[in-house]
Design a protein around this motif. Structure first.
Motif, PDB file in Angstrom:
ATOM      1  N   PRO A  22       0.805  -0.995   0.048  1.00 29.39           N
ATOM      2  CA  PRO A  22       0.040  -0.074   0.176  1.00 29.39           C
ATOM      3  C   PRO A  22       0.702   1.137   0.137  1.00 29.39           C
ATOM      4  O   PRO A  22       1.888   1.050   0.486  1.00 29.39           O
ATOM      5  N   VAL A  24       2.635   2.905  -2.129  1.00 34.17           N
ATOM      6  CA  VAL A  24       3.868   3.376  -3.047  1.00 34.17           C
ATOM      7  C   VAL A  24       3.552   4.054  -4.093  1.00 34.17           C
ATOM      8  O   VAL A  24       4.477   4.506  -4.882  1.00 34.17           O
ATOM      9  N   LYS A  26       0.963   3.237  -6.834  1.00 37.67           N
ATOM     10  CA  LYS A  26       0.413   2.478  -7.885  1.00 37.67           C
ATOM     11  C   LYS A  26      -0.931   3.259  -8.661  1.00 37.67           C
ATOM     12  O   LYS A  26      -0.627   3.385  -9.913  1.00 37.67           O
ATOM     13  N   THR A  28      -1.526   6.615  -8.306  1.00 36.35           N
ATOM     14  CA  THR A  28      -1.039   7.789  -8.991  1.00 36.35           C
ATOM     15  C   THR A  28      -0.375   7.457 -10.557  1.00 36.35           C
ATOM     16  O   THR A  28      -0.448   8.045 -11.491  1.00 36.35           O
ATOM     17  N   VAL A  41      -6.759   8.660  -4.839  1.00 41.39           N
ATOM     18  CA  VAL A  41      -5.246   8.536  -4.419  1.00 41.39           C
ATOM     19  C   VAL A  41      -5.337   9.042  -3.069  1.00 41.39           C
ATOM     20  O   VAL A  41      -6.166  10.251  -2.763  1.00 41.39           O
ATOM     21  N   SER A  42      -4.732   8.642  -1.695  1.00 43.68           N
ATOM     22  CA  SER A  42      -4.741   9.297  -0.853  1.00 43.68           C
ATOM     23  C   SER A  42      -3.286   8.927  -0.149  1.00 43.68           C
ATOM     24  O   SER A  42      -2.637   7.944  -0.525  1.00 43.68           O
ATOM     25  N   ASN A  43      -2.747   9.301   0.989  1.00 45.72           N
ATOM     26  CA  ASN A  43      -1.716   9.215   1.790  1.00 45.72           C
ATOM     27  C   ASN A  43      -2.210   8.068   2.730  1.00 45.72           C
ATOM     28  O   ASN A  43      -1.307   7.693   3.866  1.00 45.72           O
ATOM     29  N   ASN A 144       9.712   4.055  -7.362  1.00 43.43           N
ATOM     30  CA  ASN A 144       9.101   5.135  -7.298  1.00 43.43           C
ATOM     31  C   ASN A 144       9.657   6.332  -6.304  1.00 43.43           C
ATOM     32  O   ASN A 144      10.196   5.847  -5.579  1.00 43.43           O
ATOM     33  N   LEU A 148      12.225  11.957  -3.900  1.00 41.04           N
ATOM     34  CA  LEU A 148      12.463  12.154  -2.665  1.00 41.04           C
ATOM     35  C   LEU A 148      13.669  11.436  -2.073  1.00 41.04           C
ATOM     36  O   LEU A 148      14.182  11.484  -0.919  1.00 41.04           O
ATOM     37  N   SER A 174       9.205   8.629 -11.156  1.00 44.59           N
ATOM     38  CA  SER A 174       8.496   9.530 -10.169  1.00 44.59           C
ATOM     39  C   SER A 174       7.199   9.647 -10.702  1.00 44.59           C
ATOM     40  O   SER A 174       7.017  10.162 -11.865  1.00 44.59           O
ATOM     41  N   THR A 176       4.593  11.283  -9.526  1.00 43.69           N
ATOM     42  CA  THR A 176       3.951  12.478  -9.423  1.00 43.69           C
ATOM     43  C   THR A 176       4.703  13.412 -10.500  1.00 43.69           C
ATOM     44  O   THR A 176       3.966  14.303 -11.128  1.00 43.69           O
TER      45      THR A 176
HETATM   46  P1  GDP Z   1      -1.275   3.263  -3.847  1.00 38.20           P
HETATM   47  O1  GDP Z   1      -1.671   2.907  -2.469  1.00 38.20           O
HETATM   48  O2  GDP Z   1      -0.028   2.504  -4.206  1.00 38.20           O
HETATM   49  O3  GDP Z   1      -2.136   3.159  -4.921  1.00 38.20           O
HETATM   50  O4  GDP Z   1      -0.699   4.745  -3.581  1.00 38.20           O
HETATM   51  P2  GDP Z   1      -1.401   6.217  -4.301  1.00 38.20           P
HETATM   52  O5  GDP Z   1      -1.129   6.208  -5.708  1.00 38.20           O
HETATM   53  O6  GDP Z   1      -2.610   6.391  -3.490  1.00 38.20           O
HETATM   54  O7  GDP Z   1      -0.330   7.254  -3.569  1.00 38.20           O
HETATM   55  C1  GDP Z   1       0.102   7.147  -2.215  1.00 38.20           C
HETATM   56  C2  GDP Z   1       0.569   8.579  -1.871  1.00 38.20           C
HETATM   57  O8  GDP Z   1       2.227   8.573  -2.521  1.00 38.20           O
HETATM   58  C3  GDP Z   1      -0.008   9.613  -2.276  1.00 38.20           C
HETATM   59  O9  GDP Z   1       0.118  10.783  -1.221  1.00 38.20           O
HETATM   60  C4  GDP Z   1       0.803  10.238  -3.331  1.00 38.20           C
HETATM   61  O10 GDP Z   1       0.548  11.570  -3.925  1.00 38.20           O
HETATM   62  C5  GDP Z   1       2.084   9.797  -3.066  1.00 38.20           C
HETATM   63  N1  GDP Z   1       3.201   9.468  -4.319  1.00 38.20           N
HETATM   64  C6  GDP Z   1       2.837   8.764  -5.385  1.00 38.20           C
HETATM   65  N2  GDP Z   1       3.824   8.747  -6.187  1.00 38.20           N
HETATM   66  C7  GDP Z   1       4.749   9.527  -5.643  1.00 38.20           C
HETATM   67  C8  GDP Z   1       6.099   9.951  -6.253  1.00 38.20           C
HETATM   68  O11 GDP Z   1       6.574   9.689  -7.206  1.00 38.20           O
HETATM   69  N3  GDP Z   1       6.622  11.125  -5.600  1.00 38.20           N
HETATM   70  C9  GDP Z   1       6.013  11.541  -4.234  1.00 38.20           C
HETATM   71  N4  GDP Z   1       6.653  12.213  -3.490  1.00 38.20           N
HETATM   72  N5  GDP Z   1       4.836  10.900  -3.755  1.00 38.20           N
HETATM   73  C10 GDP Z   1       4.191  10.136  -4.419  1.00 38.20           C
END
Ligand code: GDP
Ligand code: MG
Length: 319
Positions: A22, A24, A26, A28, A41-43, A144, A148, A174, A176
């Motif tokens: 979770p 990482v 995906k 995004t 998408v969320s944190n 990814n 950072l 990256s 984002t």
């Molecule tokens: P998932 O759970 O793997 O689908 O992850 P999300 O796409 O929901 O992203 C989780 C968090 O990581 C969000 O706050 C995104 O904005 C952030 N994020 C995703 N890709 C990047 C990246 O390349 N760089 C940074 N700094 N943050 C990212």
């Protein structure tokens, strides 16, 4: 002569699973390739609950990205009580991990996405092992969040992830910022078979508008809540009525598991629910392309995450 060089007329198509733990990035990454927010998408971990397809169509290829729920350690997320046969994560979590795990053999290419800004942990290691043991398809390792990554960490982090996914080709991206996304796409395309378009060229996802709307409402809840609340929330559309060609009337229920969570979502004087509604309405309007009237309700549904019937009713079961 290079016989693998594609001819001008060759067209490729296929499915690409994005798997990883979770949070990482995906969803995004998939949104960036598709050019639309097809997955929220969320944190917060476990934002994506179902397998969602995002479709990228270009003249020479159609790539169907399969965004999956994060593969996570079910034992670690289970309840601490051993009274009912030990640590058991809610049924929802098991369904999510099953769906993500199954996806790796139902596609042409797997992208193992990791947070490459920090060292791998046990969850990354488990997924690496799982892919090694169970995945028959070509795997690309994508590190990814390179935006950072600190220079002094480049080598140890890269080596540590490489050790987890030894047979995969790897690259740093990256999601984002879009760094290296063209290069990753080229690597994906190189592994896709020739084939025709599988979806209409203007379709960006396999979800219908109602499913997208429930997710957009949930996204606004996730953005405003913490701890156990995000996990306890599910959204269902009760009514969807096109009152005029340019006005859709939507009534939706936000389910939570406890009265205390309901109180949080409603907020003082209904302020929280109002804000969720306003933001979600604007997002839904941009999908439907016209005005939306959105009515939201909050209801308690005890233990909805633990029952097969409620998961089915909420569209969250595996099938
Ligand atoms: P998932 O759970 O793997 O689908 O992850 P999300 O796409 O929901 O992203 C989780 C968090 O990581 C969000 O706050 C995104 O904005 C952030 N994020 C995703 N890709 C990047 C990246 O390349 N760089 C940074 N700094 N943050 C990212
Ligand atoms: Mg996601």
């Amino acid at each position: 002569m290079n016989s693998t060089e594609p001819t001008a007329s060759s067209h490729k198509s296929g499915f690409v699973a994005i798997v990883g733990k979770p949070n990482v990035g995906k969803s995004t990454l998939v949104n960036a390739y598709v050019g639309a927010k097809i997955a929220i998408v969320s944190n917060k971990p476990q934002t994506t609950r179902r397998v969602i397809r995002g479709i990228l169509t270009r003249p020479d290829a159609q790539v169907i990205f399969v965004d999956t729920p994060g593969i996570h350690d079910l034992a670690a997320h289970g309840r601490s009580s051993k009274a009912h046969g030990g640590n058991r994560a809610p049924l929802l979590n098991r369904v999510m991990v099953d769906a993500a795990t199954r996806a790796v053999n139902e596609v042409d290419v797997v992208v193992f996405l990791v947070d490459g800004s920090r060292m791998p942990d046990q969850e990354d290691a488990r997924i690496g092992k799982l892919l090694d043991a169970r995945c028959q398809m070509p795997v690309l390792l994508a590190l990814n969040k390179m935006d950072l990554l600190k220079p002094q960490h480049v080598q140890p982090v890269t080596e540590a992830f490489w050790a987890l996914a030894k047979h995969a080709d790897w690259m740093r991206v990256s999601a984002t910022r879009g760094d290296n996304s063209d290069q990753l796409l080229d690597q994906i395309l190189a592994r896709l078979p020739e084939g025709p378009e599988l979806y209409p060229a203007d379709q960006v996802t396999d979800q219908n508008l109602q499913a997208i709307a429930t997710e957009l409402i949930r996204e606004q809840v996730l953005a405003r809540t913490r701890q156990e609340v995000p996990h306890a929330v599910a959204v269902a559309i009760e009514q969807w009525e096109d009152r005029r060609a340019d006005l859709t009337h939507i009534s939706a229920t936000i389910y939570v598991e406890r009265e205390s969570q309901k109180a949080i979502l409603i907020g003082a004087g209904g302020a929280m629910l109002k804000e969720i509604g306003q933001r979600a309405r604007a997002e839904i309007e941009s999908w439907v392309g016209h005005q939306v009237y959105l009515e939201l309700w909050v209801k308690v549904w005890d233990k909805w995450r633990e029952r097969a019937e409620s998961l089915r009713e909420l569209g969250l079961s595996a099938d």
